[in-house]
Design an enzyme around this catalytic site. Sequence first.
Site, PDB file in Angstrom:
ATOM      1  N   ASN A   1      52.766  25.162  45.251  1.00 23.36           N
ATOM      2  CA  ASN A   1      51.988  25.805  44.264  1.00 23.36           C
ATOM      3  C   ASN A   1      50.820  24.647  43.614  1.00 23.36           C
ATOM      4  O   ASN A   1      51.748  24.494  42.639  1.00 23.36           O
ATOM      5  CB  ASN A   1      52.065  27.060  43.410  1.00 23.36           C
ATOM      6  CG  ASN A   1      50.793  27.636  42.762  1.00 23.36           C
ATOM      7  OD1 ASN A   1      50.043  26.917  41.761  1.00 23.36           O
ATOM      8  ND2 ASN A   1      50.483  28.514  43.032  1.00 23.36           N
ATOM      9  N   LYS A   2      50.182  23.375  43.806  1.00 23.02           N
ATOM     10  CA  LYS A   2      49.989  22.587  42.422  1.00 23.02           C
ATOM     11  C   LYS A   2      49.857  22.874  41.659  1.00 23.02           C
ATOM     12  O   LYS A   2      49.755  21.872  40.397  1.00 23.02           O
ATOM     13  CB  LYS A   2      48.886  21.887  43.496  1.00 23.02           C
ATOM     14  CG  LYS A   2      47.713  21.963  43.268  1.00 23.02           C
ATOM     15  CD  LYS A   2      46.712  21.569  44.617  1.00 23.02           C
ATOM     16  CE  LYS A   2      45.726  21.872  44.418  1.00 23.02           C
ATOM     17  NZ  LYS A   2      45.376  23.520  45.253  1.00 23.02           N
TER      18      LYS A   2
ATOM     19  N   GLU B   1      44.479  10.616  52.152  1.00 26.70           N
ATOM     20  CA  GLU B   1      45.804  11.614  50.834  1.00 26.70           C
ATOM     21  C   GLU B   1      45.622  11.033  49.487  1.00 26.70           C
ATOM     22  O   GLU B   1      45.591   9.919  48.880  1.00 26.70           O
ATOM     23  CB  GLU B   1      46.415  12.059  50.896  1.00 26.70           C
ATOM     24  CG  GLU B   1      47.268  13.314  51.551  1.00 26.70           C
ATOM     25  CD  GLU B   1      46.053  14.034  52.391  1.00 26.70           C
ATOM     26  OE1 GLU B   1      45.355  14.847  51.296  1.00 26.70           O
ATOM     27  OE2 GLU B   1      46.624  14.055  53.219  1.00 26.70           O
ATOM     28  N   HIS B   2      45.357  12.079  48.723  1.00 26.00           N
ATOM     29  CA  HIS B   2      44.565  12.322  47.164  1.00 26.00           C
ATOM     30  C   HIS B   2      43.959  10.528  46.656  1.00 26.00           C
ATOM     31  O   HIS B   2      44.595   9.649  45.476  1.00 26.00           O
ATOM     32  CB  HIS B   2      46.402  11.657  46.480  1.00 26.00           C
ATOM     33  CG  HIS B   2      47.088  13.291  46.220  1.00 26.00           C
ATOM     34  ND1 HIS B   2      46.629  13.389  44.952  1.00 26.00           N
ATOM     35  CD2 HIS B   2      48.232  13.226  46.903  1.00 26.00           C
ATOM     36  CE1 HIS B   2      47.775  14.624  45.426  1.00 26.00           C
ATOM     37  NE2 HIS B   2      48.817  14.640  47.240  1.00 26.00           N
TER      38      HIS B   2
ATOM     39  N   ASP C   1      38.340  19.737  50.220  1.00 26.79           N
ATOM     40  CA  ASP C   1      38.160  21.369  50.553  1.00 26.79           C
ATOM     41  C   ASP C   1      37.173  21.595  50.275  1.00 26.79           C
ATOM     42  O   ASP C   1      36.860  22.313  51.733  1.00 26.79           O
ATOM     43  CB  ASP C   1      39.910  21.489  49.481  1.00 26.79           C
ATOM     44  CG  ASP C   1      40.836  21.058  49.587  1.00 26.79           C
ATOM     45  OD1 ASP C   1      40.739  20.234  50.212  1.00 26.79           O
ATOM     46  OD2 ASP C   1      41.598  20.796  48.438  1.00 26.79           O
TER      47      ASP C   1
ATOM     48  N   SER D   1      45.290  24.170  51.863  1.00 24.57           N
ATOM     49  CA  SER D   1      43.565  25.082  51.271  1.00 24.57           C
ATOM     50  C   SER D   1      43.214  26.059  50.855  1.00 24.57           C
ATOM     51  O   SER D   1      42.090  26.166  50.976  1.00 24.57           O
ATOM     52  CB  SER D   1      42.017  23.402  51.884  1.00 24.57           C
ATOM     53  OG  SER D   1      42.442  22.408  50.881  1.00 24.57           O
TER      54      SER D   1
HETATM   55  P1  ADP Z   1      46.586  25.362  48.949  1.00 23.00           P
HETATM   56  O1  ADP Z   1      46.880  24.052  49.358  1.00 23.00           O
HETATM   57  O2  ADP Z   1      46.893  26.723  49.859  1.00 23.00           O
HETATM   58  O3  ADP Z   1      45.307  26.150  48.027  1.00 23.00           O
HETATM   59  P2  ADP Z   1      47.154  25.934  46.349  1.00 23.00           P
HETATM   60  O4  ADP Z   1      48.524  26.510  45.472  1.00 23.00           O
HETATM   61  O5  ADP Z   1      46.355  25.295  45.691  1.00 23.00           O
HETATM   62  O6  ADP Z   1      47.901  25.764  47.800  1.00 23.00           O
HETATM   63  O7  ADP Z   1      46.995  27.825  46.062  1.00 23.00           O
HETATM   64  C1  ADP Z   1      48.089  29.263  46.416  1.00 23.00           C
HETATM   65  C2  ADP Z   1      47.164  29.806  46.140  1.00 23.00           C
HETATM   66  O8  ADP Z   1      46.529  31.187  46.351  1.00 23.00           O
HETATM   67  C3  ADP Z   1      48.868  31.332  46.036  1.00 23.00           C
HETATM   68  O9  ADP Z   1      49.243  31.335  44.879  1.00 23.00           O
HETATM   69  C4  ADP Z   1      47.532  32.341  45.805  1.00 23.00           C
HETATM   70  O10 ADP Z   1      47.701  32.787  44.205  1.00 23.00           O
HETATM   71  C5  ADP Z   1      45.695  32.028  46.729  1.00 23.00           C
HETATM   72  N1  ADP Z   1      45.566  32.054  47.906  1.00 23.00           N
HETATM   73  C6  ADP Z   1      46.295  32.084  49.101  1.00 23.00           C
HETATM   74  N2  ADP Z   1      45.506  32.703  50.250  1.00 23.00           N
HETATM   75  C7  ADP Z   1      45.259  34.099  49.350  1.00 23.00           C
HETATM   76  C8  ADP Z   1      45.217  35.004  49.951  1.00 23.00           C
HETATM   77  N3  ADP Z   1      45.066  35.370  51.258  1.00 23.00           N
HETATM   78  N4  ADP Z   1      44.908  35.975  48.878  1.00 23.00           N
HETATM   79  C9  ADP Z   1      45.132  36.081  48.061  1.00 23.00           C
HETATM   80  N5  ADP Z   1      45.026  34.645  47.547  1.00 23.00           N
HETATM   81  C10 ADP Z   1      45.754  34.090  48.195  1.00 23.00           C
HETATM   82  P1  NG1 Z   2      45.294  20.912  48.940  1.00 24.64           P
HETATM   83  O1  NG1 Z   2      46.113  20.393  49.570  1.00 24.64           O
HETATM   84  O2  NG1 Z   2      43.952  21.815  49.115  1.00 24.64           O
HETATM   85  O3  NG1 Z   2      46.445  21.257  48.034  1.00 24.64           O
HETATM   86  C1  NG1 Z   2      44.558  19.011  46.506  1.00 24.64           C
HETATM   87  C2  NG1 Z   2      43.172  18.924  46.194  1.00 24.64           C
HETATM   88  C3  NG1 Z   2      42.126  17.648  47.235  1.00 24.64           C
HETATM   89  C4  NG1 Z   2      42.874  16.250  47.520  1.00 24.64           C
HETATM   90  C5  NG1 Z   2      44.688  16.998  48.348  1.00 24.64           C
HETATM   91  C6  NG1 Z   2      45.161  15.698  48.483  1.00 24.64           C
HETATM   92  C7  NG1 Z   2      42.324  20.723  45.448  1.00 24.64           C
HETATM   93  C8  NG1 Z   2      41.778  22.490  45.093  1.00 24.64           C
HETATM   94  N1  NG1 Z   2      43.013  20.083  46.634  1.00 24.64           N
HETATM   95  O4  NG1 Z   2      44.247  19.638  48.530  1.00 24.64           O
HETATM   96  O5  NG1 Z   2      40.931  17.275  46.404  1.00 24.64           O
HETATM   97  O6  NG1 Z   2      42.961  15.349  46.191  1.00 24.64           O
HETATM   98  O7  NG1 Z   2      44.828  17.541  47.398  1.00 24.64           O
HETATM   99  O8  NG1 Z   2      44.773  14.891  49.084  1.00 24.64           O
HETATM  100  O9  NG1 Z   2      42.499  20.184  44.155  1.00 24.64           O
END
Ligand code: ADP
Ligand code: NG1
Length: 449
Positions: A229-230, A44-45, A186, A141
């Site tokens: 939401n990162k 992770e990370h 991812d 992801s």
């Molecule tokens: P993750 O770890 O799931 O990637 P993030 O916070 O980086 O989390 O991204 C989540 C964002 O991706 C949501 O806030 C939304 O904007 C978008 N998203 C995820 N699933 C969907 C979906 N089914 N339809 C539209 N947007 C989506």
């Molecule tokens: P998620 O869990 O999808 O937010 C993020 C980074 C990865 C990795 C992990 C931690 C993006 C798109 N994804 O993943 O590259 O660093 O955190 O291991 O930034």
Amino acid sequence: MMLAAESYDGKDERLEEFLTEFREVHGAPEFLIRVPGRVNLIGEHIDYCGYAVHPMAIEQDVLVCLKRTESGLELFNKNDSLYPSFKLDIFENLEISTDKIQWWSYFLCGLKGVLEEKKISKPAGLKVYISGRIPPSAGLSSSSALVVSAAITALSGNGITMNKTELASLCARAERFIGTQGGGMDQAIEILAKAGQAKLIEFNPLQSYDVQLPVGAVFVVANSLQEKNKAASNEFNSRVVECRLAAKILAKRLIPTNGKFRGLRDVQTATNQSHEQMLEHVEAILDKQVFTRADVLEQLSITDQFLRDEILTNDTENMENFKLKQRARHVYSESARVYKFRDICHSAGDGALRSLGELMNFSHSSCRDDYECSAPSLDKLVEASLSLGAYGSRLTGAGWGGCTVSLVPSDSVSDFMSGLKTTYYKGREDLENVVFQTKPGAGAQLWKL
Ligand code: ADP
Ligand code: NG1
């Protein structure tokens, strides 16, 4: 290997239902795309520090179907109350705001990545329908699945094919348009995964290796139900820049000609040291609990302007304190655990599951204590999982909320899941997509209809 369009046999009820929804409103779709989410088993990370990770694709996915139009872009989402429709009349020179991130911002990232890479100045118009069932902001992801599906939309809509590895790297770069400086884990697993296999994924250059999980290895994903939401906070990027600074200070001390070392892995490679030796250097060189901004400037002999312009990101430019020792200790120790995990899977000897579980537990403690990317809810879920008999349990993905992944004895999976339902999820209904057993799934698929 190229991402080739398969011919569609119409036998999958779920895909058929999805296509019918499009047909009823917009006429015949031309392409169908499926991109899975992923669970990271360990590592992770560390991808953005250049180190290998160990994920697998999951069953939950994003589906996209599309048809070409005269011009412009129209996006429709099945869940339109949460993700409203989006339209662009002019679909060139796409701008992505990092201040106001919307669901379609991720889709635009994938489109922009392909249009720029392939220098497409007059893209085909597109009508696109999207449906996702990867729990969002849960460390599985969903955002990358959207970016990848958009990139494949742009490729198929404009009649271009691409090598899968090249596409994975392109998508990793493209997702950074959103502002978070993630690694490439991812997008790589979501494109390159093979059903039945986990993967060891290495970066610079991107390479992936199948890893057969030992017989009896059952992984259960459990959502803490705390969303993270990162892109909406600077926690993710603050870890990225702490790792960059740690690498620069280590390089300055360990490599006389210290050139352009960006990542902690670069420093290890250039010094040709083991992970254990790097951990010793971390303790000796990064010898403060907290480095202030002034400490960093002094250690690197740089100006504040240089720090701001060359090392920090927009959302971390005002950071005053940096925990360099703790972050680097996590990265080097976690990278060592990834290779041990892979080796145990390969040898699959007696006690393999217990040893994998131990590595997962160490990984979680390191994420919690050194990387500080856990959350009370995740720690509670990990504890509940261990007391219900998991060999190991850890947060997965970026953390600060989201999911855990636990390695559970195969003969007690249903007891384990019902145990979580009556303890952590006490009183909650509808846990189907919240706690689930998962096995390594296939990567992205494209069908010509
Ligand atoms: P993750 O770890 O799931 O990637 P993030 O916070 O980086 O989390 O991204 C989540 C964002 O991706 C949501 O806030 C939304 O904007 C978008 N998203 C995820 N699933 C969907 C979906 N089914 N339809 C539209 N947007 C989506
Ligand atoms: P998620 O869990 O999808 O937010 C993020 C980074 C990865 C990795 C992990 C931690 C993006 C798109 N994804 O993943 O590259 O660093 O955190 O291991 O930034």
